[in-house]
Design an enzyme around this catalytic site. Structure first.
Site, mmCIF file in Angstrom:
data_model
loop_
_atom_site.group_PDB
_atom_site.id
_atom_site.type_symbol
_atom_site.label_atom_id
_atom_site.label_comp_id
_atom_site.label_asym_id
_atom_site.label_seq_id
_atom_site.Cartn_x
_atom_site.Cartn_y
_atom_site.Cartn_z
ATOM 1 N N ASP A 22 0.843 -1.192 0.000
ATOM 2 C CA ASP A 22 0.000 0.000 0.000
ATOM 3 C C ASP A 22 0.881 1.246 0.000
ATOM 4 O OD1 ASP A 22 -2.260 1.866 0.660
ATOM 5 O OD2 ASP A 22 -3.281 -0.052 0.884
ATOM 6 N N SER A 77 -6.714 3.884 -2.319
ATOM 7 C CA SER A 77 -6.907 2.455 -2.086
ATOM 8 C C SER A 77 -8.197 1.918 -2.676
ATOM 9 C CB SER A 77 -6.940 2.163 -0.586
ATOM 10 O OG SER A 77 -5.685 2.365 -0.011
ATOM 11 N N ASP A 111 -5.154 14.012 2.703
ATOM 12 C CA ASP A 111 -5.144 14.033 1.238
ATOM 13 C C ASP A 111 -4.706 15.403 0.721
ATOM 14 O OD1 ASP A 111 -6.190 11.460 1.354
ATOM 15 O OD2 ASP A 111 -8.252 12.220 1.438
ATOM 16 N N ARG A 140 -16.537 8.142 -1.148
ATOM 17 C CA ARG A 140 -15.778 6.894 -0.926
ATOM 18 C C ARG A 140 -16.374 6.093 0.228
ATOM 19 N NH1 ARG A 140 -9.308 5.740 -0.430
ATOM 20 N NH2 ARG A 140 -9.465 4.360 1.363
ATOM 21 N N LYS A 192 -6.306 -2.097 6.790
ATOM 22 C CA LYS A 192 -6.310 -2.379 5.347
ATOM 23 C C LYS A 192 -7.033 -3.672 5.012
ATOM 24 C CE LYS A 192 -3.628 1.142 4.097
ATOM 25 N NZ LYS A 192 -4.127 2.245 3.266
ATOM 26 N N ASP A 218 2.043 3.289 3.150
ATOM 27 C CA ASP A 218 0.921 4.221 3.105
ATOM 28 C C ASP A 218 0.569 4.794 4.469
ATOM 29 O OD1 ASP A 218 -1.367 5.400 1.597
ATOM 30 O OD2 ASP A 218 -2.431 4.329 3.189
ATOM 31 N N HIS A 239 1.323 8.686 5.484
ATOM 32 C CA HIS A 239 0.284 9.687 5.789
ATOM 33 C C HIS A 239 0.585 10.502 7.045
ATOM 34 C CE1 HIS A 239 -2.710 8.935 2.759
ATOM 35 N NE2 HIS A 239 -2.866 7.667 3.082
ATOM 36 N N ASP A 245 -0.916 -0.245 -4.815
ATOM 37 C CA ASP A 245 -2.207 0.316 -5.222
ATOM 38 C C ASP A 245 -2.121 1.781 -5.641
ATOM 39 O OD1 ASP A 245 -1.706 1.108 -2.583
ATOM 40 O OD2 ASP A 245 -3.809 1.019 -1.986
ATOM 41 N N HIS A 246 -1.084 2.481 -5.214
ATOM 42 C CA HIS A 246 -0.873 3.909 -5.558
ATOM 43 C C HIS A 246 0.388 4.337 -4.839
ATOM 44 C CE1 HIS A 246 -2.129 4.755 -1.476
ATOM 45 N NE2 HIS A 246 -3.164 3.958 -1.696
ATOM 46 N N HIS A 280 -1.251 10.768 -0.961
ATOM 47 C CA HIS A 280 -0.838 9.889 -2.050
ATOM 48 C C HIS A 280 -0.216 10.750 -3.158
ATOM 49 C CE1 HIS A 280 -4.359 7.077 -0.720
ATOM 50 N NE2 HIS A 280 -3.373 7.117 0.156
HETATM 51 O O1 LIG Z 1 -6.577 6.735 4.665
HETATM 52 C C1 LIG Z 1 -7.368 6.908 3.713
HETATM 53 O O2 LIG Z 1 -8.583 6.921 3.833
HETATM 54 C C2 LIG Z 1 -6.796 7.141 2.332
HETATM 55 C C3 LIG Z 1 -6.359 8.571 2.223
HETATM 56 O O3 LIG Z 1 -7.442 9.421 2.353
HETATM 57 O O4 LIG Z 1 -5.723 6.273 2.097
HETATM 58 P P1 LIG Z 1 -5.940 4.867 1.328
HETATM 59 O O5 LIG Z 1 -6.614 5.208 0.039
HETATM 60 O O6 LIG Z 1 -4.549 4.348 1.123
HETATM 61 O O7 LIG Z 1 -6.758 4.000 2.185
HETATM 62 MN MN LIG Z 2 -3.817 2.446 -0.401
HETATM 63 MN MN LIG Z 3 -3.461 6.028 1.959
#
Ligand SMILES: O=C(O)[C@@H](CO)OP(=O)(O)O
Ligand SMILES: [Mn+2]
Ligand SMILES: [Mn+2]
Length: 559
Positions: A28, A81, A171, A286, A361, A430, A434, A471-472, A501
């Site tokens: 990740d 993600s 973000d 999301r 995750k 990841d 963050h 994934d990114h 990201h």
């Molecule tokens: O933590 C999350 O919600 C996102 C960033 O906003 O990260 P990820 O897409 O890697 O889950």
């Molecule tokens: Mn991710």
């Molecule tokens: Mn993330």
């Protein structure tokens, strides 16, 4: 597939055998970028990933993980993600939530839908509450969509509106919350001039208030509930701009972790608790970080925390967040219909699957992978294992997270020979990326690399195949840059840390003793992205992918 109709049966691959054990590793937040001191993957000791890159040029390449390659509105949209794992699992590119909401708002169709009609029933006598992430990050929500929704709702009869904000800094740059709140305050003032009673009612940082995921820590959701629904919070302010400025200063909290606050009137009374007869919209598109609040707002039976009051409201999500649970039952925009995912196909074709990550995750390699559906396709063919994440800490404190535990579970699953596919997500790059803590992120990358080694060693032992990808991007770039790639300095001459990201591509590597001779990456899919991985994996399991899947990345050369 018979001419008479649909069949789950996949054609045999003409050259590749079935029955191999395949280790599918998703790192990740692991992108490929220019090597410099802000590239934590480059700085970290990562011998396993380095050797994959150096080892065999025809078995390592980059794939796109952002923008249109994963169904996002523009090429300026970084990957995330949800869209990343959706693409990996589904093998096709779907117009994602961000894009579908843009369309619904631009065309006005959103106001004709069932979800909007449902909340509108409350406009005459109740308040419309909008709860969500306030930024232009585009991962979970976008402020411009909120602005359009505010305008549209008021034009469609909402007379009293309360916004419950969640500050970002994950973000988008930390500290940017103040500007976003000011923007929103301006819009609400304009609505008030038009006679709409519109205000911000409560707030808090996304990681501390409301936006938990995968049931990691219900306290997070409870803090939000107390402020948004009950009008109770440890901090009370007359204005949200003041709240955010003051709490950042006094509590030293970053935007992600601002403690919950409520806005009160001149008598100290909260301006916007949620009560019977109100309408509520969670405006994030999301899914993962909206499922828990959606359950608390929708479910009559609920025992995750004491709600004290369960108001009779009309609740709608911006989207439906969980396709299996049909949660929430009302929504403003229909989610992408991600169906016939690779996981479902493979289960129908006898491929036994094991999936594992730690809590933060876990849903990525199950829920997102399977097209935002919770649960198994066939419990007799699948086993999903969740390793509890540490909760109540920021992951720079424990940057190794549960990488070794995840890898050991995967190793055991591989060595048991009970599964054909063993799939994991390694969160470190990841989750620690963050936090913006560069030192910790370097430790995180090393830990992820060590976990990959454990899994590859097990694949070696059983004569299997591995696919290692991401994934990114995230950990490969920890600094905000100008157009020419130089780090941007703030007024004090300090670099601006990038917690988000990135737009970078991600690596994909294949190999292992079970990989048939002659398998290599094709060079006629130069623009390949994450959605091309599913067909690739199906091939490695010995099947041809369905014809509407994005093309495979591999070919088999006869020796
Ligand atoms: O933590 C999350 O919600 C996102 C960033 O906003 O990260 P990820 O897409 O890697 O889950
Ligand atoms: Mn991710
Ligand atoms: Mn993330």
């Amino acid at each position: 597939m018979g001419s008479s109709g649909f069949s789950w049966k996949l054609p045999d691959h003409p050259k590749l055998p079935k029955g191999k054990i395949l280790g599918m590793v998703v790192l990740d937040g692991w992108g490929e970028a220019h090597p410099d001191q802000y590239n934590c993957i480059h700085v970290a000791d990562t011998p396993t990933m380095d050797s994959l890159k150096k080892g065999a040029p025809e078995k390592w390449r980059l794939v796109k993980a952002h923008g249109s390659a994963v169904g996002l509105p523009t090429e300026d949209d970084m990957g995330n993600s949800e869209v990343g794992h959706n693409a990996l699992g589904a093998g096709r590119i779907y117009a994602q939530g961000a894009k579908l909401v843009d369309f619904g708002l631009a065309s006005g169709k959103i106001y004709e839908g069932e979800g909007f009609k449902y909340i509108k029933e409350c406009f005459e006598t109740g308040t419309l509450h909008l709860i969500g992430l306030l930024s232009d990050g585009g991962v979970h929500s976008r402020i411009d969509q909120l602005q359009l929704l505010l305008k549209g709702a008021s034009e469609n009869g909402a007379k009293r509106i309360r916004v419950h904000i969640l500050t970002d800094g994950r973000d988008v740059l930390d500290g940017s919350s103040v500007g976003f709140v000011e923007t929103l305050e301006n819009d609400l003032a304009k609505l008030r001039e038009k006679g709409v009673d519109a205000q911000i009612a409560s707030g808090g940082g996304r990681m501390y208030v409301t936006m938990d995921r995968y049931e990691n820590d219900w306290e997070v959701v409870k803090r939000g509930w107390d402020a948004q629904v009950l009008g109770e919070a440890p901090y009370k302010f007359r204005s949200a701009v003041e709240a955010v400025k003051k709490l950042r200063e006094d509590t030293k909290a970053s935007d992600q972790y601002i403690p919950p606050f409520v806005i009160v009137d001149e008598n100290g009374k909260p301006v916007g608790p949620i009560v019977d007869g109100d309408a509520v919209v969670t405006f994030n598109f999301r899914a993962d970080r909206m499922v828990m609040i959606a359950k608390s707002l929708e479910y009559e039976d609920f025992d995750k925390f004491d709600r004290v009051r369960f108001p009779k409201i009309h609740y709608a999500g911006m989207l439906q967040y969980d396709g299996e649970l049909k949660l929430p039952s009302h929504y403003l925009v229909s989610p992408p219909e991600i169906e016939r995912t690779s996981g479902e196909y493979l289960v129908h074709n006898g491929v036994r699957t094991f999936a594992c990550s730690e809590t933060v995750k876990f849903g990525h390699v199950t829920f997102f992978w399977n097209g935002n559906r919770s649960g198994y396709f066939d419990p007799s063919m699948e086993e999903y294992v969740e390793i509890p994440s540490d909760s109540g800490i920021t992951f720079n404190v424990k940057p190794k997270m549960k990488a070794v535990e995840i890898a050991e579970k995967a190793r055991d699953a591989i060595l048991s020979r009970k599964f054909h596919q063993v799939r994991v997500n390694l969160p470190n790059g990841d989750m620690v990326g963050h936090t913006g803590d560069i030192e910790a992120t370097i430790v995180a990358c090393k830990a992820a690399d060590e976990a990959v080694k454990i899994i590859l060693d097990a694949i070696e032992q059983v004569g299997g195949i591995y696919v290692v990808t991401a994934d990114h991007g995230n950990a490969e770039d920890m600094v905000k840059r100008n157009k020419s790639g130089q780090p941007l300095l703030d007024k004090a001459g300090k670099i601006q840390i990038l917690t988000s990201h990135t737009l970078q591509p991600v690596p994909i590597a294949i190999g292992g003793p079970g990989l048939a001779a002659g398998v290599r990456f094709r060079n006629d899919v130069p623009g390949g992205g994450l959605a091309n991985v599913a067909a690739t994996v199906m091939n490695l399991h010995g099947f041809e992918a369905p014809s509407d899947y994005e093309p495979t990345l591999i070919e088999v050369i006869d020796n």
